[in-house]
Design a protein around this motif. Structure first.
Motif, PDB file in Angstrom:
ATOM      1  N   GLU A 274     -34.007  19.141  21.693  1.00 27.76           N
ATOM      2  CA  GLU A 274     -32.684  19.761  21.548  1.00 27.76           C
ATOM      3  C   GLU A 274     -32.831  21.192  20.987  1.00 27.76           C
ATOM      4  N   ILE A 275     -33.743  21.357  20.002  1.00 31.17           N
ATOM      5  CA  ILE A 275     -33.981  22.691  19.415  1.00 31.17           C
ATOM      6  C   ILE A 275     -34.536  23.627  20.492  1.00 31.17           C
ATOM      7  N   ARG A 276     -35.486  23.139  21.262  1.00 27.88           N
ATOM      8  CA  ARG A 276     -36.093  24.011  22.285  1.00 27.88           C
ATOM      9  C   ARG A 276     -35.059  24.427  23.338  1.00 27.88           C
ATOM     10  N   GLN A 277     -34.241  23.433  23.739  1.00 25.81           N
ATOM     11  CA  GLN A 277     -33.240  23.762  24.764  1.00 25.81           C
ATOM     12  C   GLN A 277     -32.246  24.803  24.260  1.00 25.81           C
ATOM     13  N   GLU A 278     -31.861  24.697  22.991  1.00 26.66           N
ATOM     14  CA  GLU A 278     -30.849  25.616  22.434  1.00 26.66           C
ATOM     15  C   GLU A 278     -31.430  27.001  22.118  1.00 26.66           C
ATOM     16  N   PHE A 279     -32.699  27.025  21.609  1.00 25.60           N
ATOM     17  CA  PHE A 279     -33.232  28.289  21.087  1.00 25.60           C
ATOM     18  C   PHE A 279     -34.471  28.792  21.842  1.00 25.60           C
ATOM     19  N   GLY A 280     -34.952  28.017  22.818  1.00 26.83           N
ATOM     20  CA  GLY A 280     -36.045  28.498  23.665  1.00 26.83           C
ATOM     21  C   GLY A 280     -37.433  28.284  23.102  1.00 26.83           C
ATOM     22  N   ALA A 281     -37.539  27.759  21.897  1.00 17.83           N
ATOM     23  CA  ALA A 281     -38.864  27.504  21.312  1.00 17.83           C
ATOM     24  C   ALA A 281     -38.761  26.332  20.338  1.00 17.83           C
ATOM     25  N   TYR A 282     -39.893  25.654  20.169  1.00 20.74           N
ATOM     26  CA  TYR A 282     -39.933  24.536  19.220  1.00 20.74           C
ATOM     27  C   TYR A 282     -40.090  25.072  17.802  1.00 20.74           C
ATOM     28  N   PRO A 283     -39.695  24.273  16.790  1.00 26.28           N
ATOM     29  CA  PRO A 283     -40.005  24.633  15.402  1.00 26.28           C
ATOM     30  C   PRO A 283     -41.523  24.669  15.223  1.00 26.28           C
ATOM     31  N   VAL A 284     -42.025  25.395  14.227  1.00 28.11           N
ATOM     32  CA  VAL A 284     -43.481  25.501  14.095  1.00 28.11           C
ATOM     33  C   VAL A 284     -44.071  24.319  13.319  1.00 28.11           C
ATOM     34  N   ILE A 285     -43.236  23.619  12.532  1.00 30.74           N
ATOM     35  CA  ILE A 285     -43.709  22.476  11.731  1.00 30.74           C
ATOM     36  C   ILE A 285     -42.749  21.313  11.906  1.00 30.74           C
ATOM     37  N   ASN A 286     -43.279  20.098  11.962  1.00 26.80           N
ATOM     38  CA  ASN A 286     -42.465  18.893  11.764  1.00 26.80           C
ATOM     39  C   ASN A 286     -43.121  18.106  10.639  1.00 26.80           C
ATOM     40  N   GLU A 287     -42.417  18.027   9.502  1.00 23.84           N
ATOM     41  CA  GLU A 287     -42.952  17.277   8.340  1.00 23.84           C
ATOM     42  C   GLU A 287     -42.427  15.852   8.422  1.00 23.84           C
ATOM     43  N   ILE A 288     -43.341  14.903   8.559  1.00 22.78           N
ATOM     44  CA  ILE A 288     -42.928  13.510   8.814  1.00 22.78           C
ATOM     45  C   ILE A 288     -43.705  12.544   7.921  1.00 22.78           C
ATOM     46  N   GLU A 289     -43.142  11.352   7.749  1.00 26.67           N
ATOM     47  CA  GLU A 289     -43.884  10.320   7.026  1.00 26.67           C
ATOM     48  C   GLU A 289     -45.122   9.958   7.838  1.00 26.67           C
ATOM     49  N   CYS A 290     -46.280   9.999   7.197  1.00 31.59           N
ATOM     50  CA  CYS A 290     -47.511   9.629   7.902  1.00 31.59           C
ATOM     51  C   CYS A 290     -48.573   9.217   6.899  1.00 31.59           C
ATOM     52  N   HIS A 291     -49.094   8.024   7.068  1.00 30.95           N
ATOM     53  CA  HIS A 291     -50.192   7.498   6.247  1.00 30.95           C
ATOM     54  C   HIS A 291     -50.871   6.403   7.071  1.00 30.95           C
ATOM     55  N   PRO A 292     -52.017   5.870   6.627  1.00 26.38           N
ATOM     56  CA  PRO A 292     -52.756   4.949   7.511  1.00 26.38           C
ATOM     57  C   PRO A 292     -51.956   3.760   8.031  1.00 26.38           C
ATOM     58  N   THR A 293     -50.984   3.249   7.265  1.00 26.37           N
ATOM     59  CA  THR A 293     -50.248   2.081   7.754  1.00 26.37           C
ATOM     60  C   THR A 293     -48.961   2.449   8.517  1.00 26.37           C
ATOM     61  N   PHE A 294     -48.708   3.758   8.644  1.00 26.93           N
ATOM     62  CA  PHE A 294     -47.552   4.218   9.457  1.00 26.93           C
ATOM     63  C   PHE A 294     -47.886   5.620   9.962  1.00 26.93           C
ATOM     64  N   GLN A 295     -48.441   5.684  11.187  1.00 30.78           N
ATOM     65  CA  GLN A 295     -49.063   6.933  11.641  1.00 30.78           C
ATOM     66  C   GLN A 295     -48.225   7.758  12.623  1.00 30.78           C
ATOM     67  N   GLN A 296     -47.226   7.159  13.244  1.00 28.98           N
ATOM     68  CA  GLN A 296     -46.363   7.894  14.192  1.00 28.98           C
ATOM     69  C   GLN A 296     -47.185   8.638  15.253  1.00 28.98           C
ATOM     70  N   ARG A 297     -48.159   7.944  15.843  1.00 29.02           N
ATOM     71  CA  ARG A 297     -49.084   8.602  16.794  1.00 29.02           C
ATOM     72  C   ARG A 297     -48.381   9.223  18.006  1.00 29.02           C
ATOM     73  N   GLU A 298     -47.355   8.508  18.527  1.00 29.86           N
ATOM     74  CA  GLU A 298     -46.683   9.037  19.724  1.00 29.86           C
ATOM     75  C   GLU A 298     -45.989  10.363  19.419  1.00 29.86           C
ATOM     76  N   LEU A 299     -45.272  10.378  18.293  1.00 32.57           N
ATOM     77  CA  LEU A 299     -44.579  11.604  17.889  1.00 32.57           C
ATOM     78  C   LEU A 299     -45.596  12.715  17.600  1.00 32.57           C
ATOM     79  N   ILE A 300     -46.719  12.349  16.986  1.00 33.28           N
ATOM     80  CA  ILE A 300     -47.747  13.356  16.678  1.00 33.28           C
ATOM     81  C   ILE A 300     -48.347  13.917  17.971  1.00 33.28           C
ATOM     82  N   ARG A 301     -48.572  13.049  18.963  1.00 30.97           N
ATOM     83  CA  ARG A 301     -49.096  13.539  20.258  1.00 30.97           C
ATOM     84  C   ARG A 301     -48.101  14.494  20.910  1.00 30.97           C
ATOM     85  N   PHE A 302     -46.825  14.129  20.842  1.00 32.82           N
ATOM     86  CA  PHE A 302     -45.769  14.979  21.411  1.00 32.82           C
ATOM     87  C   PHE A 302     -45.815  16.353  20.735  1.00 32.82           C
ATOM     88  N   CYS A 303     -45.922  16.364  19.407  1.00 33.51           N
ATOM     89  CA  CYS A 303     -45.931  17.634  18.655  1.00 33.51           C
ATOM     90  C   CYS A 303     -47.189  18.440  18.983  1.00 33.51           C
TER      91      CYS A 303
END
Ligand SMILES: NC(=O)c1ccc[n+]([C@@H]2O[C@H](COP(=O)([O-])OP(=O)(O)OC[C@H]3O[C@@H](n4cnc5c(N)ncnc54)[C@H](OP(=O)(O)O)[C@@H]3O)[C@@H](O)[C@H]2O)c1
Length: 273
Positions: free
Chosen positions: A144-173
């Motif tokens: 949604e950010i890219r569509q509105e402003f033409g570029a992605y944010p430079v950082i996405n700060e997310i919950e991430c640790h060995p028991t919750f890694q969010q691999r799909e979202l990290i690959r996307f980023c």
């Protein structure tokens, strides 16, 4: 200290110091201690209600302002008046610029979210904020950010640790040049007890926390551990004298079990909405 390049060309240290739940004098002392220990990225937020104390810690430290990366965040209940929130953050932290400012939470009001992001882009053009990012954003929120402003944010700060890694979202980023900052990187201490971490800690003569933090860094994710204890503040940055092998990284990867600690940002409305 290794630094990573953000997609806007600015650089960020490969580890930061978290300020959530550090209160009063403890927050001031912890921040000053962290800068003294060699941390060069301080992770703050308006919503932590401690930015004046964090600012005191920055002032107490002899490390000059231009030598550390200072990040803060605007919370959705201020998306209606982001100028006021950013001004208070700058005053409390005792600085006239931020190295990075994030939208802390997507919230449920799309229009307010996009207008606040636009405000941060304006602040970037004025030099008050050097980089603009987000936190807790899903793939859809980022698109949604890219569509509105033409570029992605430079950082996405997310919950991430060995028991919750969010691999799909990290690959996307990763595929879109969005740098991951891992919050709750040691899962607030809960992830320290796994056998594989104890084994690796014994092998490298390190603590389980150091093994996990190294694992983040080897994945090019920036961990931002928080502590108000001097010995842990020092321990959490004493990581640069060993590397996990690819097999050891995979063994830590295998701890994934979907154990999200915080609220799910895709469905949790921010207070004040
Ligand atoms: N963007 C977001 O929505 C969001 C959400 C949550 C957090 N964050 C950021 O991420 C930072 C870190 O996350 P977090 O504070 O949730 O969790 P964390 O850093 O994973 O864990 C902090 C907890 O672990 C303890 N600890 C620290 N180092 C340790 C060590 N070496 N051995 C054993 N225990 C240790 C700390 O206790 P003591 O302090 O008593 O030492 C504290 O209770 C926050 O401070 C904040 O800056 C961002």
């Amino acid at each position: 200290m290794k630094r990573l390049q953000l997609s806007d060309g600015n650089e960020i240290p490969c580890i930061g110091f978290g300020c959530y739940k550090a209160l009063g004098q403890e927050a001031t002392d912890a921040v000053a201690c962290a800068l003294g220990a060699g941390y060069r990225y301080i992770d703050s937020a308006a919503n932590y209600n401690n930015e004046a104390e964090v600012g005191e810690g920055l002032k107490k430290s002899p490390v000059p302002r231009e030598e550390f990366f200072l990040l803060s965040k605007i919370w959705p209940s201020f998306y209606g008046n982001p100028k006021k929130s950013l001004q208070k953050t700058l005053t409390d932290l005792g600085t006239n610029y931020l190295d990075c400012c994030l939208l802390h939470w997507p919230g449920l009001d799309t229009s307010k979210r996009l207008r606040t992001y636009e405000f941060l882009l304006e602040m970037r053009d004025k030099g008050i904020v050097r980089s603009v990012g987000v936190s807790n954003f899903s793939e859809e929120n980022l698109e949604e950010i890219r569509q509105e402003f033409g570029a992605y944010p430079v950082i996405n700060e997310i919950e991430c640790h060995p028991t919750f890694q969010q691999r799909e979202l990290i690959r996307f980023c990763a595929a879109r040049g969005i740098q991951i900052v891992s919050y709750s990187p040691i899962n607030r201490g809960v992830d320290l007890d796994h056998e594989i971490l104890r084994t690796l800690a014994n092998k490298y003569k390190k603590s389980a926390a150091q093994i996990i933090l190294n694992w983040h860094i080897q994945h090019d994710q920036i961990p931002i551990p928080k502590s108000v204890h001097r010995e842990r503040i020092l321990e959490n940055i004493d990581l640069f004298d060993f590397s996990l092998t690819p097999e050891e990284i995979s063994a830590v990867d295998a701890l994934e079990c979907g154990a999200r600690r915080g609220k799910d940002p895709r469905v949790f409305p921010a207070e004040g909405e």
